[in-house]
Design a protein around this motif. Sequence first.
Motif, PDB file in Angstrom:
ATOM      1  N   GLU A  18      -0.051  -8.305   1.600  1.00 13.34           N
ATOM      2  CA  GLU A  18       0.233  -7.749   0.277  1.00 13.34           C
ATOM      3  C   GLU A  18       1.043  -6.467   0.372  1.00 13.34           C
ATOM      4  N   ILE A  21       4.624  -7.511   0.872  1.00 18.43           N
ATOM      5  CA  ILE A  21       5.188  -8.072  -0.358  1.00 18.43           C
ATOM      6  C   ILE A  21       5.475  -6.970  -1.375  1.00 18.43           C
ATOM      7  N   ARG A  22       4.561  -6.004  -1.494  1.00 22.08           N
ATOM      8  CA  ARG A  22       4.730  -4.921  -2.471  1.00 22.08           C
ATOM      9  C   ARG A  22       5.817  -3.935  -2.060  1.00 22.08           C
ATOM     10  N   ARG A  73      13.641 -10.003   3.978  1.00 25.05           N
ATOM     11  CA  ARG A  73      13.077 -10.944   3.014  1.00 25.05           C
ATOM     12  C   ARG A  73      13.672 -12.339   3.180  1.00 25.05           C
ATOM     13  N   LEU A  78       9.000 -18.159   1.852  1.00 27.87           N
ATOM     14  CA  LEU A  78       8.674 -17.846   0.465  1.00 27.87           C
ATOM     15  C   LEU A  78       7.866 -18.932  -0.238  1.00 27.87           C
ATOM     16  N   GLN A  87       2.724 -12.509  -4.073  1.00 25.62           N
ATOM     17  CA  GLN A  87       3.757 -12.100  -5.023  1.00 25.62           C
ATOM     18  C   GLN A  87       3.237 -12.162  -6.443  1.00 25.62           C
ATOM     19  N   PRO A  92       6.633  -8.423  -9.720  1.00 20.08           N
ATOM     20  CA  PRO A  92       7.511  -9.393  -9.066  1.00 20.08           C
ATOM     21  C   PRO A  92       8.795  -8.781  -8.530  1.00 20.08           C
ATOM     22  N   HIS A  93       9.200  -9.268  -7.373  1.00 16.87           N
ATOM     23  CA  HIS A  93      10.491  -8.896  -6.804  1.00 16.87           C
ATOM     24  C   HIS A  93      11.598  -9.318  -7.765  1.00 16.87           C
ATOM     25  N   PHE A  96      12.482 -12.980  -8.776  1.00 14.31           N
ATOM     26  CA  PHE A  96      11.405 -13.906  -8.416  1.00 14.31           C
ATOM     27  C   PHE A  96      10.992 -14.768  -9.601  1.00 14.31           C
TER      28      PHE A  96
END
Length: 238
Positions: A18, A21-22, A73, A78, A87, A92-93, A96
């Motif tokens: 996490e 991802i963050r 990335r 993914l 995610q 969200p990126h 995404f």
Amino acid sequence: MNRPPRGLHGQTVEILGERIIRGTYPPGSALYPERIEAELGVSKTVVREALRVLAAKGLVESRQKRGTYVRPRSDWSLLDGDLLRWQGRSVPHEGFLDNLAEVRSIVEPAAARLAARRRDDDDLARLAGALDRMAAAGADADALVEADLLFHRALLAATHNELLSRMEVVIEAGLRVRDRIVHGAESWADPLPAHRAVLEAVRAQDPGAAAEAVATLLTQATDDLHDLVPTTHEGDPG
């Protein structure tokens, strides 16, 4: 449904995954196992195994003399269930949500066509049961999210195509992110009519109507989300 692992090893994977991802650990940044051990209070073995799991998902890489670092990335897996779930828990990126919406718009109308041709009584019962739970959820956002997920899983299952059914990990990620934002608002559009239209088309064994009903549902979902995302993310950390 993809669920988080248990135990120290699983918890360590969750925490580190996490953070990556963050963006707490951005691509290119170094990870120091000894610091992780001290912070989380876990053994070298636990950290080593956790990093091995993350490496298999394309998130990190270890090299002699360079150590362990976060990969770009573009190297991440993914579609991995854990990555999708992580995610779904964070802001969200960029892109995404749009990417997930595009995937859903390709997969779900086609799935609805197959479901209309292949559904059996059990499939119809599961879809109807999910609608009943949606109606019973009322203003309970968490219950509504779970009912929504149940409906879309049932729709994929009604295709009787085991590969399409596995797409639930992607659909679930999109739904959880979207529903967390939309149903976290003060009010939201009634989801029942759009979902009921899908069920009725599937029940009537009308592939064209089923695909159209799902496309309408997805358009509504995307529009609702785009109305809320700018204000939802305002003030969020970068």
